[in-house]
Design a protein around this motif. Sequence first.
Motif, PDB file in Angstrom:
ATOM      1  N   ASP A 108       0.707  -9.821  -8.940  1.00 48.77           N
ATOM      2  CA  ASP A 108       1.765  -8.920  -8.508  1.00 48.77           C
ATOM      3  C   ASP A 108       2.889  -9.035  -9.531  1.00 48.77           C
ATOM      4  O   ASP A 108       3.642 -10.011  -9.549  1.00 48.77           O
ATOM      5  CB  ASP A 108       2.256  -9.276  -7.104  1.00 48.77           C
ATOM      6  CG  ASP A 108       1.240  -8.877  -6.040  1.00 48.77           C
ATOM      7  OD1 ASP A 108       0.604  -7.826  -6.208  1.00 48.77           O
ATOM      8  OD2 ASP A 108       1.081  -9.615  -5.057  1.00 48.77           O
ATOM      9  N   ARG A 146      -4.960  -0.539  -1.804  1.00 46.93           N
ATOM     10  CA  ARG A 146      -3.672  -0.621  -2.496  1.00 46.93           C
ATOM     11  C   ARG A 146      -3.522   0.512  -3.507  1.00 46.93           C
ATOM     12  O   ARG A 146      -2.454   1.139  -3.594  1.00 46.93           O
ATOM     13  CB  ARG A 146      -3.520  -1.969  -3.199  1.00 46.93           C
ATOM     14  CG  ARG A 146      -3.414  -3.148  -2.267  1.00 46.93           C
ATOM     15  CD  ARG A 146      -2.962  -4.406  -2.978  1.00 46.93           C
ATOM     16  NE  ARG A 146      -1.527  -4.392  -3.279  1.00 46.93           N
ATOM     17  CZ  ARG A 146      -0.871  -5.408  -3.848  1.00 46.93           C
ATOM     18  NH1 ARG A 146      -1.536  -6.511  -4.172  1.00 46.93           N
ATOM     19  NH2 ARG A 146       0.415  -5.327  -4.075  1.00 46.93           N
ATOM     20  N   ARG A 198      -9.370  -4.306  -0.181  1.00 45.02           N
ATOM     21  CA  ARG A 198      -7.915  -4.393  -0.335  1.00 45.02           C
ATOM     22  C   ARG A 198      -7.465  -3.745  -1.633  1.00 45.02           C
ATOM     23  O   ARG A 198      -6.449  -3.044  -1.675  1.00 45.02           O
ATOM     24  CB  ARG A 198      -7.472  -5.857  -0.295  1.00 45.02           C
ATOM     25  CG  ARG A 198      -5.961  -6.053  -0.268  1.00 45.02           C
ATOM     26  CD  ARG A 198      -5.620  -7.520  -0.102  1.00 45.02           C
ATOM     27  NE  ARG A 198      -5.978  -8.281  -1.278  1.00 45.02           N
ATOM     28  CZ  ARG A 198      -5.147  -8.504  -2.299  1.00 45.02           C
ATOM     29  NH1 ARG A 198      -3.910  -8.037  -2.259  1.00 45.02           N
ATOM     30  NH2 ARG A 198      -5.528  -9.216  -3.327  1.00 45.02           N
ATOM     31  N   CYS A 244       0.803  -1.219   0.000  1.00 43.04           N
ATOM     32  CA  CYS A 244       0.000   0.000   0.000  1.00 43.04           C
ATOM     33  C   CYS A 244       0.835   1.267   0.000  1.00 43.04           C
ATOM     34  O   CYS A 244       0.279   2.350  -0.053  1.00 43.04           O
ATOM     35  CB  CYS A 244      -0.933   0.015   1.214  1.00 43.04           C
ATOM     36  SG  CYS A 244      -2.434  -0.941   0.951  1.00 43.04           S
TER      37      CYS A 244
END
Length: 261
Positions: free
Chosen positions: A107, A255, A251, A90
């Motif tokens: 990711d 982020r 989430r 984050c």
Amino acid sequence: MPALSRHLVARVPQRVERDTVELALEDGRSITVQRVRDPRARRLKLSIDERGPRLTLPLRASLVSGERFLHEHRHWLQSQLERHQPAEGCAPLQPWTSTTLPLRGQDVPLLWGEGRYLRIERREDGVHVQLPPRAPSAASLARALRAFYEAEARADIGRWLPAYLPGLPRAPRAVRLKVLSSLWGSLAPDGSIALDLALVLGRPSAFEYVLVHELCHLIQANHSPAFWREVERRFPAWRAEREYFHREGRRLKARLRGLLG
């Protein structure tokens, strides 16, 4: 009117008013809660998102009733705060720091290099950030990252949208990407669609579902059974994507906000 009565009876505002109130939790911590008096509110409401807790009061609710409501829901608020701990990844980007970048449910490796100007682009081996000799400011890096995400999101929309246009009464006037606090998308009265930029961080099927959801509002401007039949016809797996947002939505939003500073 006596001073005590003036405190207990809420003044009727003509617009949304905001302030803060301190609340002691059961574990001894003290937190700051945003207090919002909203003319549109019909009841007391306590909510929490990536920006923190929020207490919404209707016009006629007193400050005392709001504080009592907060006290009665301390246990719930504490459990929600524990669920909303900052997600991994984050923090804003730090030049030359090896890390990954969330994109389309993965990711992706983040690779740094030198160049004449600041540029962020997707390549086969990851996301490349080109930095000029003079290090860019945090704000410049955040703007470049936002532009990168917007370009990636528009590329996805450009692939999906043509397949759904033939079954619509009209095309959307525009599709805009924004950083939304709670919604994932909305349809304006002029026919333009707003989509949350955080969608491009999640899995593509969830992003596509939100696009289809908002396009179906061009047919049914509500959430009636007729509306959901339109969604079902175009995107049968919509329930799985809605559940995905229940699990991962906060989430993803956290982020994006963290990365953009």
